[in-house]
Each structure stands twice: as structure tokens, then as C-alpha cells.
Design an enzyme around this catalytic site. Structure first.
Site, PDB file in Angstrom:
ATOM      1  N   HIS A  46      -7.293   0.051  -7.606  1.00  0.00           N
ATOM      2  CA  HIS A  46      -6.108   0.483  -6.875  1.00  0.00           C
ATOM      3  C   HIS A  46      -6.005  -0.278  -5.554  1.00  0.00           C
ATOM      4  CE1 HIS A  46      -5.583   4.492  -9.193  1.00  0.00           C
ATOM      5  NE2 HIS A  46      -6.412   3.707  -9.859  1.00  0.00           N
ATOM      6  N   ASN A 106      -3.250  -3.819  -6.010  1.00  0.00           N
ATOM      7  CA  ASN A 106      -3.779  -3.304  -7.276  1.00  0.00           C
ATOM      8  C   ASN A 106      -4.074  -4.452  -8.238  1.00  0.00           C
ATOM      9  OD1 ASN A 106      -0.875  -3.575  -7.339  1.00  0.00           O
ATOM     10  ND2 ASN A 106      -0.806  -2.431  -9.255  1.00  0.00           N
ATOM     11  N   MET A 107      -5.112  -4.256  -9.056  1.00  0.00           N
ATOM     12  CA  MET A 107      -5.562  -5.281  -9.984  1.00  0.00           C
ATOM     13  C   MET A 107      -5.862  -4.637 -11.337  1.00  0.00           C
ATOM     14  SD  MET A 107      -8.102  -7.299  -7.319  1.00  0.00           S
ATOM     15  CE  MET A 107      -8.843  -8.296  -8.618  1.00  0.00           C
ATOM     16  N   GLU A 108      -5.311  -5.218 -12.398  1.00  0.00           N
ATOM     17  CA  GLU A 108      -5.478  -4.705 -13.756  1.00  0.00           C
ATOM     18  C   GLU A 108      -6.052  -5.796 -14.652  1.00  0.00           C
ATOM     19  OE1 GLU A 108      -1.345  -2.138 -13.131  1.00  0.00           O
ATOM     20  OE2 GLU A 108      -1.449  -3.754 -14.613  1.00  0.00           O
ATOM     21  N   GLU A 162      -5.466   0.654  -2.470  1.00  0.00           N
ATOM     22  CA  GLU A 162      -6.236   1.200  -1.355  1.00  0.00           C
ATOM     23  C   GLU A 162      -7.725   0.906  -1.535  1.00  0.00           C
ATOM     24  OE1 GLU A 162      -2.784   4.126  -2.075  1.00  0.00           O
ATOM     25  OE2 GLU A 162      -3.971   2.669  -3.210  1.00  0.00           O
ATOM     26  N   CYS A 205      -7.301   7.542  -5.061  1.00  0.00           N
ATOM     27  CA  CYS A 205      -7.493   6.763  -3.836  1.00  0.00           C
ATOM     28  C   CYS A 205      -7.788   7.650  -2.640  1.00  0.00           C
ATOM     29  CB  CYS A 205      -6.257   5.912  -3.559  1.00  0.00           C
ATOM     30  SG  CYS A 205      -6.057   4.571  -4.736  1.00  0.00           S
ATOM     31  N   CYS A 257      -2.509   7.837  -4.674  1.00  0.00           N
ATOM     32  CA  CYS A 257      -2.797   8.811  -5.721  1.00  0.00           C
ATOM     33  C   CYS A 257      -4.055   9.591  -5.346  1.00  0.00           C
ATOM     34  CB  CYS A 257      -2.982   8.112  -7.063  1.00  0.00           C
ATOM     35  SG  CYS A 257      -4.477   7.097  -7.160  1.00  0.00           S
TER      36      CYS A 257
END
Length: 295
Positions: free
Chosen positions: A102, A89-91, A104, A132, A129
Site C-alpha cells: 500500500h 501502491n505496488m502490485e 502508506e 495502513c 484503509c
């Protein structure tokens, strides 16, 4: 070994450490294992495909960028080729949270941009989730993809997303990862424009036909591209910038070192990428941004 791997590496069984270290020690480790490497590791360690993917999850999660949640998720996508593709995951601070990637999505997009045609399994350290699940439903044979989770029985995506809404409901036959060429051309010899146009040619936008691509040049001169991945449910669609940022991160590069960015999209497109792309790039410190329109 990159510092990001040190904690994850220490969690691995010793026999996996010994065979994996020469691979991840390489400065250009591509965040994936080829089918040949995977076969060698399984033979050396006595693992099956599922066991190996589970053991590798901490290494995948080491790629997570989580300034908002501080919650790291790792994913491993296995292609029909036998290759294993890492994702995390990357924010991004300073922009809408909807720009988040996300794990996936990251692994699937990684496989797609590396030329994989279809996936057989996705292994993840937390339950996917709904976002995804819907994203993976865009893939050919998506419902039959096996989802592997710790301490859970293997189940298919169909089990996790019953009575799903997908491309078939909209009479779409070209799916994510299918080979496409939308026929856009450019007479320019500009490196970024040529790369972004080629990315747009391979983008997946069967619902809006708003094809788009992006090229990013880093301060070290390296070039990364990303393509738009549209979804039948619209919201899980992944912008071209996010696809390129995935590849930068998984290459071990700094996303804040983007020097130039060029986005291409159709001038009359019903779905536009430029405004959100511009905002995210500014948040990452890239000031030299250009838009061009596809012929």
C-alpha cells in the site's frame, strides 16, 4: 525527466514546476526531498508544509505499479528530520494479492530504510484503509501522526484508529523505526550475504523474533536490501522482499531486472519468509535465488 513524471509534472503549478524540475530531472532522483530542498521550495513558492505535500501527491503516485487494480495512490511521509519521502501502491501479477504494497506502507518503509527515526505527518490522496492505519500504528508516537487528506480537516492517526490495538498491548517497547542491532554476523565476504545479514540486524520482529533480511542484485550490478517489518496485528506485516522492491521502484529501476536474490532468516524461526519470497521472485523473473540462515 523520467517519462513516469511527465503527466504528474504537467499538473503542478508553474512556480512549483520551475523549482522542482532541476531536482526530479536528475537520473538518480531518490524519490524524496531533503529538509533543505523542502525549505527552498516552500520559500520560492510561498507554500506551507501541508500545501507542498498535497501538490506533490501526483508525483508520488507516478511511482505506482498497478497491473491489477489500475488505481494509483500516492503518499508523502514527513519525518522529524524535515525530509519528505514519497510512496505509492505496488502490485504484482501472478502471486497472491496479499503481496501488494500500500502507498502508506511504501512511504513509511522508504523513510525507515533511509534512516528516518520518526514521522510527523502522512499525506495521501485517498483515505487510508484499515490495513495502513494499523501499519502506521506500529510507529513511535503513531497515534499522534497527522493524516492529511484532500478536502478533509487534518486529523491524527488516533482519530482514524480509535481504541487501537498495538505494541503496548503486547508489552512491546521497541517500535518500528527504532534503532536496533540484533547481533547477527557472518564470516563470509559474499556481497549479498553481508548485505542481507545487515538488513536482518535492523529488522523489526518483536512478536515472533523471526528476524530476516534480503539482498537483491540487479542486472546492472546495483544492490538493494530489505528488512522484515512485523506488526502487532500480524497481517499488516511487510516482508523483507517487499521492502527491497519498494527501494528498487523508488530508485527508478526495473523490478523485473533482478539477477540474484539472497534471503537470510533464522533456521528455527516460527515465521518463515522463504516460500512466499521464492514465488514472488519467480513471478518477477528472478531464477537465481538463495536462502541462508542467520548465526
Amino acid at each position: 525527466m523520467h517519462s513516469r513524471f511527465q503527466s504528474a509534472y504537467s499538473q503542478l503549478p508553474e512556480k512549483l514546476q520551475s523549482v522542482l524540475k532541476p531536482i526530479i530531472d536528475k537520473p538518480d532522483f531518490p524519490a524524496m526531498l531533503t529538509a533543505e530542498q523542502t525549505a527552498q521550495i516552500k520559500e520560492h513558492c510561498g507554500y506551507n508544509d501541508s500545501e507542498l505535500a498535497f501538490f506533490l501527491l501526483p508525483v508520488a503516485a507516478a511511482y505506482a505499479v498497478t497491473p491489477i487494480s489500475h488505481f494509483k495512490v500516492g503518499a508523502i511521509a514527513r519525518g522529524v528530520s524535515g525530509n519528505l519521502y514519497f510512496g505509492a501502491n505496488m502490485e504484482f501479477s501472478g502471486v497472491a494479492i496479499s503481496q501488494t504494497i500500500h502507498a502508506e506502507q511504501c512511504a513509511v518503509t522508504h523513510a525507515w530504510l533511509k534512516g528516518e527515526k520518526q514521522l510527523t505527518t502522512v499525506t495521501v490522496n485517498y483515505t487510508p484503509c484499515g490495513h495502513c492505519r494499523q501499519f502506521m500504528n506500529e510507529l513511535r508516537g503513531g497515534g499522534q501522526i497527522e493524516i492529511h487528506l484532500p478536502e478533509r480537516q487534518t486529523a491524527t492517526l488516533h482519530d482514524y484508529l480509535p481504541d487501537s490495538f498495538g505494541p503496548a498491548d503486547l508489552d512491546i517497547e521497541t517500535l518500528l523505526m527504532d534503532e536496533v542491532d540484533h547481533g547477527f554476523t557472518t564470516s563470509s565476504r559474499d556481497r549479498l550475504l553481508c548485505a542481507a545479514t545487515e538488513a536482518a540486524n535492523q529488522s523489526h520482529a518483536p512478536y515472533s523474533q523471526s528476524y530476516s533480511g534480503i539482498a537483491l542484485q540487479l542486472k546492472d550490478g546495483s544492490l538493494f536490501t530489505g528488512r522484515y517489518a512485523e506488526n502487532a496485528a500480524f497481517n499488516p506485516s511487510l516482508p523483507p522482499l517487499q521492502a527491497a522492491l519498494i527501494m528498487i521502484n523508488l530508485a527508478g529501476k526495473d523490478m523485473h531486472s533482478i539477477e540474484q536474490a539472497l534471503l537470510v532468516e533464522k533456521q528455527n524461526a516460527i515465521v518463515k519468509q522463504w516460500n512466499t519470497t521464492e514465488n514472488t521472485l519467480k513471478a518477477l523473473g528472478c531464477q537465481q535465488q538463495t536462502i541462508a540462515y542467520l548465526d
